[in-house]
Design a protein around this motif. Structure first.
Motif, PDB file in Angstrom:
ATOM      1  N   PHE A  91       0.891  -1.154   0.000  1.00 53.80           N
ATOM      2  CA  PHE A  91       0.000   0.000   0.000  1.00 53.80           C
ATOM      3  C   PHE A  91       0.930   1.204   0.000  1.00 53.80           C
ATOM      4  O   PHE A  91       2.014   1.160   0.586  1.00 53.80           O
TER       5      PHE A  91
ATOM      6  N   ALA B 119      -0.796   2.108  12.393  1.00 59.80           N
ATOM      7  CA  ALA B 119      -2.000   1.321  12.669  1.00 59.80           C
ATOM      8  C   ALA B 119      -1.679   0.167  13.616  1.00 59.80           C
ATOM      9  O   ALA B 119      -2.555  -0.304  14.344  1.00 59.80           O
TER      10      ALA B 119
ATOM     11  N   SER C 177      -0.104  -7.194  12.081  1.00 62.54           N
ATOM     12  CA  SER C 177       0.064  -6.365  13.283  1.00 62.54           C
ATOM     13  C   SER C 177      -0.851  -6.839  14.416  1.00 62.54           C
ATOM     14  O   SER C 177      -0.554  -6.607  15.586  1.00 62.54           O
TER      15      SER C 177
ATOM     16  N   THR D 164      -4.997  -6.040   3.707  1.00 68.32           N
ATOM     17  CA  THR D 164      -3.746  -5.739   3.016  1.00 68.32           C
ATOM     18  C   THR D 164      -3.552  -6.637   1.802  1.00 68.32           C
ATOM     19  O   THR D 164      -3.110  -6.190   0.744  1.00 68.32           O
TER      20      THR D 164
ATOM     21  N   ASP E  84      -9.980  -1.732  11.697  1.00 68.99           N
ATOM     22  CA  ASP E  84      -8.695  -1.394  11.086  1.00 68.99           C
ATOM     23  C   ASP E  84      -8.970  -1.001   9.633  1.00 68.99           C
ATOM     24  O   ASP E  84      -9.210  -1.850   8.785  1.00 68.99           O
TER      25      ASP E  84
ATOM     26  N   ALA F  70      -6.779   0.929   7.890  1.00 68.87           N
ATOM     27  CA  ALA F  70      -5.487   1.601   7.690  1.00 68.87           C
ATOM     28  C   ALA F  70      -5.380   2.231   6.301  1.00 68.87           C
ATOM     29  O   ALA F  70      -5.059   3.403   6.167  1.00 68.87           O
TER      30      ALA F  70
HETATM   31  C1  LIG Z   1      -5.089  -3.205   6.883  1.00 70.07           C
HETATM   32  C2  LIG Z   1      -3.765  -2.831   7.495  1.00 70.07           C
HETATM   33  N1  LIG Z   1      -3.644  -2.753   8.828  1.00 70.07           N
HETATM   34  C3  LIG Z   1      -2.494  -2.435   9.421  1.00 70.07           C
HETATM   35  C4  LIG Z   1      -1.370  -2.150   8.671  1.00 70.07           C
HETATM   36  C5  LIG Z   1      -0.107  -1.793   9.386  1.00 70.07           C
HETATM   37  O1  LIG Z   1       0.169  -0.469   9.143  1.00 70.07           O
HETATM   38  P1  LIG Z   1       1.261   0.324   9.979  1.00 70.07           P
HETATM   39  O2  LIG Z   1       2.510   0.261   9.200  1.00 70.07           O
HETATM   40  O3  LIG Z   1       0.691   1.717  10.066  1.00 70.07           O
HETATM   41  O4  LIG Z   1       1.366  -0.313  11.312  1.00 70.07           O
HETATM   42  C6  LIG Z   1      -1.431  -2.207   7.290  1.00 70.07           C
HETATM   43  C7  LIG Z   1      -0.243  -1.938   6.467  1.00 70.07           C
HETATM   44  O5  LIG Z   1      -0.247  -2.020   5.282  1.00 70.07           O
HETATM   45  C8  LIG Z   1      -2.658  -2.550   6.685  1.00 70.07           C
HETATM   46  O6  LIG Z   1      -2.771  -2.632   5.356  1.00 70.07           O
END
Ligand SMILES: Cc1ncc(COP(=O)(O)O)c(C=O)c1O
Length: 481
Positions: free
Chosen positions: A88, A154, A194, A249, A274, A276
């Protein structure tokens, strides 16, 4: 050594070098398409070009900037290139960069309201602005029971949400006694990694993070969630938290929030959303249906540093009940006591996050929102979605390729029908060419190409060129085989 030698950069020197740096950044952005998008260096190459030890004597700033050009640039993968279609996006923009520069210039550490009232109050205010901008529920407003805070990422937002959920479910005993292995959390099998990390850190344990099965569109099955919760309760476990994702993601799948919320309600589970990447789409009312049911969420996060042109790092995190979050994360040592905190009239954001210290991140977000206006942000989001949909149509209309997942917004998951090795070879050859950068995932066990149309400066010509490069490369690969 003479006493009057300061070694510091004087304000006049700073002004001169600062202008040079801003000029360098502006030039970099003008010539960004001339660089291979994915850095082509080999492991260790950058370090081998650097001196083995630190300089004993001061070096001129001009030399530093020359070394950025000569030694650092080859090791840069150009995330700000309009030919960046990987992962992303992690976007930047003029106002985002300047806001970040100003934050560095002020050098504020905003752990407490009193350590820089503007740092706290601007953040609260901008996060309140974003609530109606994104169609989020009013309970997230600071004037209600909730409020927003800027986290680094996130991942941190999810961890804070999980900790608050754990504490709420244990009547705040977890912080005192630790976890006893009975706390359970839920997310889909497609959730971001995460969440797994958050389960590790929060003492819940990875095996107590239930990865709920998904449907044919890679979205969580609410009935499977309900079954798992019932089974866990029967086993004497304590379910506390569900994470639903708006835009996974891997494939941009949309978990159905309203039915998931219905499953959570009778068990009083904390529902975290989430969003993000895809949360930014909610700036456009026509995309808000993707997060129907958001009004039932206990917390929500999205990353302006992904799709909203705000320089990394900037994650916006809201909770419906700020008291639960603050009670979970607040510790007040004597050396931080102050009158404003004691008065109860201020927000101390150190109580809303894992670290104590914090940067003045809201400046860059404020700059971005004011520079673009809601209209400008919507313009670019709509454009990216339109370009991605065009790309998806090209894939649909080419019998050699197939879509591997629905395309609700701006991520296209697709593959050549020739199989995993063909797709992997296409991707590796394109990335080695430097013309564009794309990455992959696995869906239904098959190697799948991902093209995410989200970079700040990506226009129709870049997307057209990307598709052309992909199918031409596919022709070469399949002929060679
Ligand atoms: C849906 C989703 N959640 C969480 C994250 C983690 O993001 P971060 O790098 O801000 O922790 C991503 C990263 O691509 C994501 O796509």
């Amino acid at each position: 050594m003479p006493d009057d030698k300061s070694f510091h950069m004087t304000p006049d020197e700073f002004r001169r070098h600062g202008h040079a740096v801003v000029d360098w950044i502006a030039d970099y952005h003008s010539r960004i398409e001339s660089f291979p998008v994915l850095s082509q260096v080999k492991p260790g190459e950058i370090r081998a070009s650097l001196p083995a030890s630190a300089p004993a004597k001061s070096e001129s700033f001009d030399t530093l900037l020359k070394d950025v050009e000569k030694l650092i640039l080859p090791g840069i993968t150009h995330w700000q290139s309009p030919n960046f279609f990987a992962y992303f996006a992690s976007n930047s923009s003029g106002p985002g960069i300047l806001g970040d520069l100003l934050s560095s210039g002020l050098g504020v550490q905003g752990m407490l309201w009193s350590t820089s009232p503007a740092c706290t109050e601007l953040e609260t205010h901008v996060l309140d602005w974003l609530v109606p901008m994104l169609g989020l529920p009013e309970k997230f407003l600071s004037s209600s029971t909730g409020g927003g805070v800027i986290q680094d990422t996130a991942s941190s937002a999810a961890l804070c949400a999980l900790l608050a959920a754990r504490e709420r479910a244990t009547n705040y005993a977890g912080n005192q006694k630790g976890c006893d292995g009975r706390i359970v959390a839920y997310a889909s099998s497609q959730t971001h990694s995460s969440l797994e990390k958050a389960a590790m850190i929060a003492g819940i344990g990875v095996s107590n993070l239930r990865l709920i099965e998904v449907d044919e569109n890679f979205a969580m099955r609410p009935e499977a969630l309900a079954r798992q919760i019932e089974a866990d309760k029967r086993a004497g476990l304590v379910p506390c938290f569900v994470c639903a994702t708006v835009g996974t993601t891997s494939s941009n799948a949309m978990d159905p929030i309203a039915p998931i919320a219905e499953v959570c309600r009778p068990h009083n589970l904390w529902l975290h959303i989430d969003a993000a990447m895809s949360g930014t789409a909610a700036l456009c009312p026509e995309f808000r249906y993707l997060q129907n049911g958001v009004e039932f969420a206990d917390s929500y996060s999205f990353n302006p540093h992904k799709w909203m042109f705000t320089t990394f790092d900037c994650d916006c995190f809201w909770v419906a009940d700020r008291k639960a979050l603050i009670r979970t994360l607040s510790i007040l040592p004597e050396y931080l006591r102050n009158q404003a905190t004691e008065s109860g009239a201020v927000i101390d954001y150190r109580d809303w996050q894992i670290p104590l210290g914090r940067r003045f991140r809201s400046l860059k977000l404020w700059f971005v929102i004011r520079h673009y206006g809601v209209e400008g942000l919507q313009h670019h989001i709509r454009r990216h979605v339109e370009l991605a949909q065009r790309f998806a149509d090209w894939v649909r209309n080419d019998s050699r390729f197939e879509l591997a997942a629905p395309v609700p917004l701006n991520l296209i998951c697709f593959r050549h029908k020739g199989g995993d090795a063909v797709n992997q070879t296409i991707m590796e050859r394109l990335n080695r060419s430097g013309d564009l950068f794309l990455t992959h995932t696995k869906l239904d066990g098959k190697f799948t190409l991902r093209v995410c149309v989200a970079q700040t400066n990506t226009e129709a010509r870049h997307v057209e060129k990307a598709w052309k490069r992909i199918y031409k490369e596919a022709e070469k690969v399949t002929v060679a085989w």
